[in-house]
Motif scaffolding. Structure first.
Motif, PDB file in Angstrom:
ATOM      1  N   PRO A 427     -33.535   2.014  19.688  1.00  0.00           N
ATOM      2  CA  PRO A 427     -33.733   2.365  18.216  1.00  0.00           C
ATOM      3  C   PRO A 427     -35.072   2.927  17.526  1.00  0.00           C
ATOM      4  O   PRO A 427     -34.795   3.849  16.830  1.00  0.00           O
ATOM      5  CB  PRO A 427     -33.331   0.946  17.738  1.00  0.00           C
ATOM      6  N   ARG A 428     -36.258   2.317  17.882  1.00  0.00           N
ATOM      7  CA  ARG A 428     -37.495   2.689  17.363  1.00  0.00           C
ATOM      8  C   ARG A 428     -37.876   4.246  17.273  1.00  0.00           C
ATOM      9  O   ARG A 428     -37.948   4.848  16.458  1.00  0.00           O
ATOM     10  CB  ARG A 428     -38.503   1.782  17.889  1.00  0.00           C
ATOM     11  N   PRO A 429     -37.952   4.812  18.494  1.00  0.00           N
ATOM     12  CA  PRO A 429     -38.248   6.131  18.797  1.00  0.00           C
ATOM     13  C   PRO A 429     -36.950   7.220  17.940  1.00  0.00           C
ATOM     14  O   PRO A 429     -37.354   8.139  17.286  1.00  0.00           O
ATOM     15  CB  PRO A 429     -38.222   6.679  20.287  1.00  0.00           C
ATOM     16  N   ALA A 430     -35.709   6.402  18.124  1.00  0.00           N
ATOM     17  CA  ALA A 430     -34.720   7.390  17.432  1.00  0.00           C
ATOM     18  C   ALA A 430     -34.772   7.263  15.840  1.00  0.00           C
ATOM     19  O   ALA A 430     -34.741   8.414  15.268  1.00  0.00           O
ATOM     20  CB  ALA A 430     -33.322   6.763  17.427  1.00  0.00           C
ATOM     21  N   VAL A 431     -35.339   6.318  15.333  1.00  0.00           N
ATOM     22  CA  VAL A 431     -35.646   6.293  13.941  1.00  0.00           C
ATOM     23  C   VAL A 431     -36.887   7.100  13.749  1.00  0.00           C
ATOM     24  O   VAL A 431     -37.013   7.802  12.671  1.00  0.00           O
ATOM     25  CB  VAL A 431     -35.911   4.653  13.428  1.00  0.00           C
ATOM     26  N   GLY A 432     -37.860   6.992  14.679  1.00  0.00           N
ATOM     27  CA  GLY A 432     -39.164   7.709  14.632  1.00  0.00           C
ATOM     28  C   GLY A 432     -39.136   9.232  14.363  1.00  0.00           C
ATOM     29  O   GLY A 432     -39.793   9.804  13.815  1.00  0.00           O
ATOM     30  N   ILE A 433     -37.941   9.780  15.010  1.00  0.00           N
ATOM     31  CA  ILE A 433     -37.815  11.177  14.981  1.00  0.00           C
ATOM     32  C   ILE A 433     -36.647  11.648  13.852  1.00  0.00           C
ATOM     33  O   ILE A 433     -36.178  12.639  13.629  1.00  0.00           O
ATOM     34  CB  ILE A 433     -37.561  11.705  16.322  1.00  0.00           C
ATOM     35  N   GLY A 434     -36.072  10.421  13.176  1.00  0.00           N
ATOM     36  CA  GLY A 434     -35.192  10.709  12.039  1.00  0.00           C
ATOM     37  C   GLY A 434     -33.845  11.151  12.448  1.00  0.00           C
ATOM     38  O   GLY A 434     -33.082  11.437  11.894  1.00  0.00           O
ATOM     39  N   LEU A 435     -33.261  10.617  13.781  1.00  0.00           N
ATOM     40  CA  LEU A 435     -32.255  10.715  14.472  1.00  0.00           C
ATOM     41  C   LEU A 435     -31.191   9.603  13.720  1.00  0.00           C
ATOM     42  O   LEU A 435     -30.005   9.814  13.454  1.00  0.00           O
ATOM     43  CB  LEU A 435     -32.048  10.513  15.776  1.00  0.00           C
TER      44      LEU A 435
END
Lengths: 502, 212
Positions: A427-435
């Motif tokens: 979840p964190r990187p997915a949120v980090g790139i705005g996915l």
């Protein structure tokens, strides 16, 4: 039920693997997801604080005489009885509870739950009486020789004839059925019920239907399934079985997604939750006061294709990248030397490079290529642009469904990520790139192969079929191509993050 | 660099936040909203259009820039109205029947809006009769038709024929665009103009208004 014995102190996961039981481990043993749950009785050490915290989060139902533990953390000494608590990532007890609500019948015969994924085919064999899983086999889809995605299969069927592709998959499933029956020392005539889940194209090819219209606008299917037929029409050895093909919602939100709704317990009259199955297409269903679904063309970037150093999620693929001081750390699948980067690696790499300021919010890189740590694998500006297009399509699809339902991301109580790629998405990187939206970072779980789990439910209980049919009929497809909100959000989501003040 | 040059640069880089700051600065320094629009935002987009044509930048960069342009022109809207700048003209735009492509069409739409047009978007897969009805109801100055496929480009001529048959051809200028379209094809089917990219589409639409 499996008995595993560890003579020396060791990890439960290792003991299970040594005994031939490979649990699904969505976070690949990094102690972050809490999905490798197992019920155990025997010589098990007390949970560490890390395990206790993860266990508290998963809230697994009790099984008398057993304690629920995580295979990636629990250490065992001697003889241990272990019962897997998950079927492809979804808790067995959970499935049990859902089954109870379908008051299913349970004759003492065998049932097969099959998922024909575009990439992977899986066959589960069950004893229907006590719902015990007797055997399973998983293989890459033999149609892969005709291309990795749905459109290339359609093109292959158009040029080589549907019969050629049908033969490939029917022969493969027949041989996989034979293998599971052999493992369970059972006969084909013992099988009375078979469910096959898959996307609309896979099931068209399985049943030898014309797929030409699936590849061109307006993408009309010959059928959306929801059929019962004698299994012997496809598999001649299954003389006593009926075959159920679950109903789809639309051409690109197919029977596999209907199965996903069953697997995650989503219906249109409960809490607002979202199911997202990300691959080449991003299919999603928003459940709230109704069911809204859509399919977005994410392109193959998430699967590692069309990325300069891209590769599927196989050993040697960089699956995770993070910031270590002023440089990048990385991890590969199977701890092999790095051969390329898969979808999760690409997302975490871009997230880390955004943190380091190597990539700015608009996606521009301050260098032409950047090596991921000391891996000798590099990302290029063009790779970043491809990810940008893919993530914008998924994020815009999600925004459009929320708009249709009159909700905001913070109204949602859960986001279930499904599918080969989605289940492994952190979840964190997915949120980090705005996915995915920031508001969902702590509400996200990996749901595993929900098409397969849904097929299991449909096999174990014929009553589940009514739920599948009701949901498929209830769901409304939101046509994104003609939706003004989608267009606006697609362009808006092209940026990775909100621009910072510097 | 001047504020106008910086603004053009910020649009090309898609830096929406910088665009908004520069517009504020520009207005504070007494630059007119019209100049900030024409010589800043649209100049930047048109320069990017040239780089796009030369394969120096690709679709995501153009979309990112269009996003910044959009935010900028929204921020200027109130000042343009206060300055008494009227809509340059009215345009109706759509992708023809059988074709679902909309990125190019949407870019053109944004460029037109940025250039001061009032734009009605009919969407994608638009039947011929809907274009005809829109001319009757909206009385646009310009109609823009998009087709991205060799299989749907024939539909452009069909729309023009339907407009002729309805006796409306003299009321509206017609522009066509899309990857497979050429200047020769546009002339052959009786269009008034063709532009190869979004930036020049807005310039062409403006010049057609003057010609009319």
């Amino acid at each position: 039920m499996d008995r595993v014995v560890a003579t020396e102190s060791g990890l439960l996961a290792d003991a299970l693997a040594a005994a031939g039981h490979h649990l699904p481990m969505p976070c690949r043993g990094r102690h972050t997801c809490g999905k490798c749950g197992v019920y155990v009785a025997g010589e098990v050490e007390q949970p560490t604080p890390v395990e206790a915290a993860l266990l508290a989060r998963t809230q697994q139902p009790e099984l008398p005489g057993y304690t629920h533990r995580l295979a990636c953390l629990a250490r065992i000494h001697g003889e241990v009885n272990a019962v897997a608590s998950s079927i492809s990532g979804v808790a067995v007890a959970d499935v049990g509870m859902r089954l109870a609500s379908y008051d299913g019948d349970a004759p003492d015969t065998l049932g097969c739950a099959i998922d024909i994924g575009t990439t992977t085919v899986t066959v589960f064999l069950f004893r229907l009486g006590d719902r015990e899983r007797l055997a399973d086999v998983s293989q890459l889809n033999h149609q892969a020789v005709h291309g990795a995605d749905v459109l290339s299969r359609i093109n292959a069927a158009n040029s080589n004839g549907v019969a050629a592709l049908q033969k490939l998959i029917v022969d493969q499933v027949a041989s996989m059925l034979e293998q599971t029956l052999q493992k369970a020392a059972a006969r084909p005539s013992d099988v009375t019920r078979v469910t096959i889940a898959g996307n609309t194209t896979m099931l068209h090819l399985l049943t030898g239907r014309d797929v030409r219209s699936l590849g061109v606008y307006p993408f009309t299917p010959e059928t959306l399934f929801g059929d019962t037929l004698p299994a012997s029409t496809l598999f001649q050895d299954l003389t006593h079985a009926e075959l159920y093909l679950p109903p789809g919602i639309s051409t690109y939100v197919g029977p596999d997604i209907t199965c996903g709704l069953l697997a995650t317990g989503l219906d249109g009259n409960g809490r607002p939750e979202l199911l997202v199955d990300v691959g080449t297409n991003g299919e999603m269903v928003l459940a709230a006061d109704g069911l809204w679904c859509c399919s977005t063309a994410a392109g193959p970037a998430f699967e590692g294709a069309e990325i300069s150093a891209g590769m599927p999620a196989l050993p040697g693929a960089i699956e995770d990248v993070w910031v270590e001081g002023d440089h990048l750390g990385f991890a590969t699948i199977g701890h092999k030397s790095a051969k390329g980067v898969c979808g999760t690696g690409l997302i975490s790499a871009v997230d880390a490079l955004l943190d380091l300021g190597v990539i700015d919010e608009t996606g521009a890189m301050n260098t032409s290529t950047v090596e991921l740590g000391s891996s000798r694998i590099s990302l290029t500006q063009a790779d970043v642009r491809k990810l940008q297009l893919a993530k914008a399509a998924v994020a815009a699809g999600l925004d459009t469904l929320l708009h249709e339902a009159g909700l905001t991301p913070s109204d949602l109580t859960a986001l279930h990520l499904a599918g080969g790629f989605g289940s492994y998405l952190q979840p964190r990187p997915a949120v980090g790139i705005g996915l995915i939206p920031q508001a969902l970072v702590d509400k996200t779980d990996s749901a595993g192969n929900t098409a397969l789990t849904g097929a299991v439910l449909l096999t174990l209980s014929t009553a589940a079929r009514r739920a599948a049919e009701e949901r498929a009929a209830q769901a409304r497809e939101v046509a994104l191509a003609t939706h003004p909100v989608f267009t606006d959000r697609y362009i808006e989501n092209m940026a990775f993050r909100e621009e910072s003040d510097d | 660099m001047s504020i106008l040059e910086n603004l053009s640069e910020a649009v090309q880089k898609g830096r929406a936040k910088d665009v908004l700051t520069l517009i504020e600065e520009g207005l504070a320094e007494g630059l007119s909203a019209q100049r900030l629009l024409d010589e800043g935002l649209l100049k930047g987009m048109s320069l990017l259009g040239v780089r796009f044509k030369n394969n120096e930048v690709f679709v995501p960069e153009v979309l990112i820039a269009a996003r910044a342009l959009n935010k900028g022109s929204e921020a200027l809207k109130a000042q343009l109205i206060a300055d008494g700048v009227e809509a340059k003209g009215k345009a109706v735009i759509g992708t023809v029947k059988g074709d679902l492509h909309d990125i190019g069409k949407n870019l053109v739409k944004m460029m037109l809006e940025g250039a001061g047009f009032d734009v009605v978007d009919l969407g994608v897969d638009v039947p011929d009769e809907k274009f005809v009805a829109a001319i009757q109801e909206q009385t646009p100055d310009v109609l823009l038709l998009s087709a991205l496929l060799t299989t749907t480009m024939g539909q452009l001529g069909a729309v023009i024929d339907a407009i002729k048959a309805a006796g409306l051809r003299e009321q509206v200028k017609i522009m066509v665009g899309g990857a497979p379209i050429t200047h020769g094809f546009a002339t052959e089917i009786g269009a008034d103009g063709y532009s190869p990219d979004a930036a020049s589409a807005a310039e062409l639409a403006t010049s057609l208004l003057v010609a009319a």
